[in-house]
Design a protein around this motif. Structure first.
Motif, PDB file in Angstrom:
ATOM      1  N   LYS A   1      49.130  47.980  47.408  1.00 44.29           N
ATOM      2  CA  LYS A   1      50.160  47.934  48.287  1.00 44.29           C
ATOM      3  C   LYS A   1      50.678  49.459  48.539  1.00 44.29           C
ATOM      4  N   LYS A   2      50.860  50.234  47.331  1.00 42.98           N
ATOM      5  CA  LYS A   2      51.166  51.433  47.183  1.00 42.98           C
ATOM      6  C   LYS A   2      50.126  52.512  47.928  1.00 42.98           C
ATOM      7  N   GLY A   3      48.926  52.367  47.918  1.00 44.11           N
ATOM      8  CA  GLY A   3      47.994  53.259  48.657  1.00 44.11           C
ATOM      9  C   GLY A   3      47.437  52.899  49.814  1.00 44.11           C
ATOM     10  N   GLN A   4      47.748  51.553  50.233  1.00 44.54           N
ATOM     11  CA  GLN A   4      47.349  51.237  51.507  1.00 44.54           C
ATOM     12  C   GLN A   4      45.916  51.359  51.796  1.00 44.54           C
ATOM     13  N   VAL A   5      45.185  50.846  50.656  1.00 44.82           N
ATOM     14  CA  VAL A   5      43.889  51.057  50.475  1.00 44.82           C
ATOM     15  C   VAL A   5      43.083  49.649  51.151  1.00 44.82           C
ATOM     16  N   GLU A   6      42.043  49.921  51.453  1.00 41.46           N
ATOM     17  CA  GLU A   6      40.891  48.691  51.802  1.00 41.46           C
ATOM     18  C   GLU A   6      40.656  47.888  50.795  1.00 41.46           C
ATOM     19  N   THR A   7      40.131  46.643  51.122  1.00 43.21           N
ATOM     20  CA  THR A   7      39.737  45.835  50.360  1.00 43.21           C
ATOM     21  C   THR A   7      38.563  46.619  49.275  1.00 43.21           C
ATOM     22  N   MET A   8      37.468  47.059  49.828  1.00 47.15           N
ATOM     23  CA  MET A   8      36.510  47.809  49.139  1.00 47.15           C
ATOM     24  C   MET A   8      36.838  48.928  48.508  1.00 47.15           C
ATOM     25  N   GLU A   9      37.778  49.578  48.863  1.00 49.66           N
ATOM     26  CA  GLU A   9      38.321  50.798  48.220  1.00 49.66           C
ATOM     27  C   GLU A   9      38.968  50.430  46.792  1.00 49.66           C
ATOM     28  N   LEU A  10      39.764  49.430  47.081  1.00 51.25           N
ATOM     29  CA  LEU A  10      40.394  48.705  46.035  1.00 51.25           C
ATOM     30  C   LEU A  10      39.332  48.440  44.791  1.00 51.25           C
ATOM     31  N   GLU A  11      38.294  47.457  45.261  1.00 56.42           N
ATOM     32  CA  GLU A  11      37.157  47.051  44.331  1.00 56.42           C
ATOM     33  C   GLU A  11      36.436  48.093  43.749  1.00 56.42           C
ATOM     34  N   LEU A  12      36.112  49.240  44.364  1.00 52.10           N
ATOM     35  CA  LEU A  12      35.899  50.478  43.841  1.00 52.10           C
ATOM     36  C   LEU A  12      36.552  50.990  42.799  1.00 52.10           C
ATOM     37  N   LYS A  13      37.780  51.193  43.070  1.00 50.45           N
ATOM     38  CA  LYS A  13      38.829  51.824  41.999  1.00 50.45           C
ATOM     39  C   LYS A  13      38.896  51.029  40.962  1.00 50.45           C
ATOM     40  N   LYS A  14      38.955  49.509  41.047  1.00 50.29           N
ATOM     41  CA  LYS A  14      38.754  48.714  39.984  1.00 50.29           C
ATOM     42  C   LYS A  14      37.449  48.966  38.942  1.00 50.29           C
ATOM     43  N   LEU A  15      36.310  48.909  39.612  1.00 50.52           N
ATOM     44  CA  LEU A  15      35.112  49.443  39.219  1.00 50.52           C
ATOM     45  C   LEU A  15      35.038  50.466  38.271  1.00 50.52           C
ATOM     46  N   TYR A  16      35.596  51.628  38.819  1.00 49.95           N
ATOM     47  CA  TYR A  16      35.633  52.983  38.284  1.00 49.95           C
ATOM     48  C   TYR A  16      36.382  52.700  37.127  1.00 49.95           C
ATOM     49  N   ASP A  17      37.833  52.355  37.013  1.00 47.13           N
ATOM     50  CA  ASP A  17      38.506  52.095  35.944  1.00 47.13           C
ATOM     51  C   ASP A  17      37.934  51.297  35.060  1.00 47.13           C
ATOM     52  N   THR A  18      37.135  50.389  35.169  1.00 48.94           N
ATOM     53  CA  THR A  18      36.718  49.565  34.380  1.00 48.94           C
ATOM     54  C   THR A  18      35.409  50.228  33.545  1.00 48.94           C
ATOM     55  N   VAL A  19      34.540  51.041  34.421  1.00 52.52           N
ATOM     56  CA  VAL A  19      33.728  51.897  33.727  1.00 52.52           C
ATOM     57  C   VAL A  19      34.154  52.937  32.846  1.00 52.52           C
ATOM     58  N   THR A  20      35.388  53.438  33.295  1.00 47.69           N
ATOM     59  CA  THR A  20      35.975  54.562  32.388  1.00 47.69           C
ATOM     60  C   THR A  20      36.436  53.949  30.989  1.00 47.69           C
ATOM     61  N   SER A  21      36.747  52.744  31.352  1.00 42.73           N
ATOM     62  CA  SER A  21      37.453  51.925  29.964  1.00 42.73           C
ATOM     63  C   SER A  21      36.254  51.883  29.257  1.00 42.73           C
ATOM     64  N   ILE A  22      35.181  51.549  29.524  1.00 46.18           N
ATOM     65  CA  ILE A  22      33.945  51.077  28.780  1.00 46.18           C
ATOM     66  C   ILE A  22      33.390  52.211  28.328  1.00 46.18           C
ATOM     67  N   HIS A  23      33.444  53.462  28.723  1.00 44.13           N
ATOM     68  CA  HIS A  23      33.026  54.623  28.391  1.00 44.13           C
ATOM     69  C   HIS A  23      34.045  55.129  27.126  1.00 44.13           C
ATOM     70  N   GLU A  24      35.358  55.102  27.287  1.00 42.71           N
ATOM     71  CA  GLU A  24      36.290  55.396  26.154  1.00 42.71           C
ATOM     72  C   GLU A  24      36.226  54.422  25.110  1.00 42.71           C
ATOM     73  N   GLU A  25      36.037  52.966  25.290  1.00 44.78           N
ATOM     74  CA  GLU A  25      35.743  52.028  24.425  1.00 44.78           C
ATOM     75  C   GLU A  25      34.503  52.415  23.450  1.00 44.78           C
ATOM     76  N   MET A  26      33.546  52.888  24.264  1.00 46.16           N
ATOM     77  CA  MET A  26      32.265  53.239  23.200  1.00 46.16           C
ATOM     78  C   MET A  26      32.450  54.398  22.408  1.00 46.16           C
ATOM     79  N   PHE A  27      33.387  55.427  22.838  1.00 46.50           N
ATOM     80  CA  PHE A  27      33.685  56.427  22.180  1.00 46.50           C
ATOM     81  C   PHE A  27      34.640  55.863  20.827  1.00 46.50           C
ATOM     82  N   TYR A  28      35.407  55.314  21.349  1.00 42.21           N
ATOM     83  CA  TYR A  28      36.267  54.652  20.110  1.00 42.21           C
ATOM     84  C   TYR A  28      35.687  53.805  19.240  1.00 42.21           C
ATOM     85  N   LEU A  29      34.601  52.901  19.458  1.00 43.42           N
ATOM     86  CA  LEU A  29      33.764  52.224  18.644  1.00 43.42           C
ATOM     87  C   LEU A  29      33.071  53.095  17.716  1.00 43.42           C
TER      88      LEU A  29
END
Length: 214
Positions: free
Chosen positions: A136-164
């Motif tokens: 709602k805030k960014g007025q992004v399209e559905t595909m852009e939102l899914e890509l942002k979710k995916l990017y944040d997910t991959v970033t979290s996985i990357h950080e989780e790997m370093f943490y482990l």
């Protein structure tokens, strides 16, 4: 590897992370009892949660016996949330340190005893973000939102790997220190045993010499 294959791998990893960072449950708690739940959270990770007592008599007010005291604490004992004699609540915080964060539910003591059913939902990391507000805030399209979710997910996985990896190195260092201490203790024990044996031999020799047996 094809784009489809990469996409499938990322989706699978995202689902794995979602399963790890989101915890929803329903459990029962007897009056006067306590239940604690822990979640391993890395520093700077967002965490949100909500809880509520299930009304045993739908359509009627919640009984006086159905009240909780709830506390969320960090690995070092810092308070992040406290609810006193409540029937529901929410909490949100950004972890300041790595480790196990704990939420404890205390059911008020009541006579006669009552069984309380609690709905509890706890999310951390990517799962804790309110994506509807982001869209709602960014007025992004559905595909852009899914890509942002995916990017944040991959970033979290990357950080989780370093943490482990950091946790693994800490455990290896602890094992090395423990092995070193055990080796020192074993050597000390051996020296003590040899000293005691030497003293016993000396004592026996002295005893027999006094008795003129040697």
């Amino acid at each position: 590897m094809s784009r489809l294959g990469v996409g499938m791998i990322l989706i699978i990893l995202g689902l794995m992370l979602e399963a790890k960072t989101g915890e929803s449950m329903r459990f029962e708690l007897q009056s006067g009892n306590t239940k604690c739940i822990s979640e391993d959270i890395k520093s700077n990770a967002m965490s949100v949660g909500k809880y509520g007592i299930v009304n045993p008599n739908e359509g009627y007010p919640l009984p006086d016996s159905h009240r909780l005291t709830v506390r969320v604490t960090s690995p070092h004992g810092n308070n992040y949330h406290y609810g006193d004699h409540v029937d529901s609540g929410t909490f949100a915080f950004t972890a300041a340190e790595n480790g196990d964060y704990t939420i404890c539910f205390w059911a008020d003591d009541h006579k006669p005893s009552a069984k309380i059913t609690i709905d509890f939902d706890w999310k951390t990391g990517v799962a804790a973000k309110d994506w509807s507000k982001v869209a709602k805030k960014g007025q992004v399209e559905t595909m852009e939102l899914e890509l942002k979710k995916l990017y944040d997910t991959v970033t979290s996985i990357h950080e989780e790997m370093f943490y482990l990896r950091e946790r693994e190195e800490e455990m290896q260092q602890l094992n090395r220190e423990t092995n070193s201490k055990m080796a020192s203790l074993s050597l000390f024990s051996l020296l003590v045993c040899l000293s005691v044996a030497g003293l016993q031999i000396w004592h026996l020799k002295t005893f027999f010499e006094r008795k003129k047996l040697l």
